[in-house]
Motif scaffolding. Sequence first.
Motif, PDB file in Angstrom:
ATOM      1  N   LEU A   1      54.904   7.118  43.363  1.00 51.58           N
ATOM      2  CA  LEU A   1      55.542   8.386  43.033  1.00 51.58           C
ATOM      3  C   LEU A   1      57.047   8.190  42.973  1.00 51.58           C
ATOM      4  N   ALA A   2      57.710   9.026  42.217  1.00 52.49           N
ATOM      5  CA  ALA A   2      59.167   8.984  42.112  1.00 52.49           C
ATOM      6  C   ALA A   2      59.759  10.026  43.053  1.00 52.49           C
ATOM      7  N   CYS A   3      60.942   9.740  43.553  1.00 54.15           N
ATOM      8  CA  CYS A   3      61.647  10.680  44.423  1.00 54.15           C
ATOM      9  C   CYS A   3      62.326  11.746  43.572  1.00 54.15           C
ATOM     10  N   ASN A   4      62.038  13.006  43.871  1.00 51.89           N
ATOM     11  CA  ASN A   4      62.648  14.164  43.200  1.00 51.89           C
ATOM     12  C   ASN A   4      62.406  14.190  41.692  1.00 51.89           C
ATOM     13  N   LYS A   5      61.250  13.701  41.277  1.00 52.60           N
ATOM     14  CA  LYS A   5      60.889  13.722  39.864  1.00 52.60           C
ATOM     15  C   LYS A   5      59.373  13.808  39.762  1.00 52.60           C
ATOM     16  N   ALA A   6      58.871  14.767  38.989  1.00 54.12           N
ATOM     17  CA  ALA A   6      57.426  14.904  38.826  1.00 54.12           C
ATOM     18  C   ALA A   6      56.875  13.745  38.004  1.00 54.12           C
ATOM     19  N   VAL A   7      55.700  13.288  38.400  1.00 53.45           N
ATOM     20  CA  VAL A   7      55.014  12.189  37.717  1.00 53.45           C
ATOM     21  C   VAL A   7      53.658  12.712  37.255  1.00 53.45           C
ATOM     22  N   ILE A   8      53.299  12.433  36.004  1.00 52.30           N
ATOM     23  CA  ILE A   8      51.989  12.801  35.496  1.00 52.30           C
ATOM     24  C   ILE A   8      51.089  11.575  35.585  1.00 52.30           C
ATOM     25  N   ILE A   9      49.943  11.765  36.210  1.00 54.35           N
ATOM     26  CA  ILE A   9      49.001  10.670  36.442  1.00 54.35           C
ATOM     27  C   ILE A   9      47.694  10.983  35.729  1.00 54.35           C
ATOM     28  N   ALA A  10      47.265  10.060  34.878  1.00 51.10           N
ATOM     29  CA  ALA A  10      45.961  10.178  34.230  1.00 51.10           C
ATOM     30  C   ALA A  10      44.900   9.646  35.193  1.00 51.10           C
ATOM     31  N   VAL A  11      43.913  10.458  35.460  1.00 49.53           N
ATOM     32  CA  VAL A  11      42.837  10.070  36.372  1.00 49.53           C
ATOM     33  C   VAL A  11      41.717   9.456  35.537  1.00 49.53           C
TER      34      VAL A  11
END
Length: 125
Positions: free
Chosen positions: A84-94
Amino acid sequence: MRPNFVDDTNWQLIYDNLTRAVYTSRNPDVYIPIPPISLSFSLPYRFLRVAANNQNAKATWRYGGYIDFLTDEISGAEVLRRSLACNKAVIIAVPDYLERYRITVAPPYWFDEISLQVDGYVGSL
């Protein structure tokens, strides 16, 4: 049709909570790191948007911890890990083979707090 990740109406809030580290009574400058945060319910979403925020983050902090995807079986075996990134949204494909799953998020040991938000994609695929 392609997923529209920009439109906030395509995301459903799953989890949103602020967790703070516990400071020791002997030395108020020393704290016990935040333990992993586990969601106790299973998820069906093909995409997750995860934000690991820390309002006290230094400008050099990039890492926001990691997320583990666990099978929704009794064993609860870890099958996937993403950073995960700090203070940034991450989109994860499941992956499709995870029809239902649970997640655990482990913040970095230097985080004195984490504001964790997890959204599931409910828009068109």
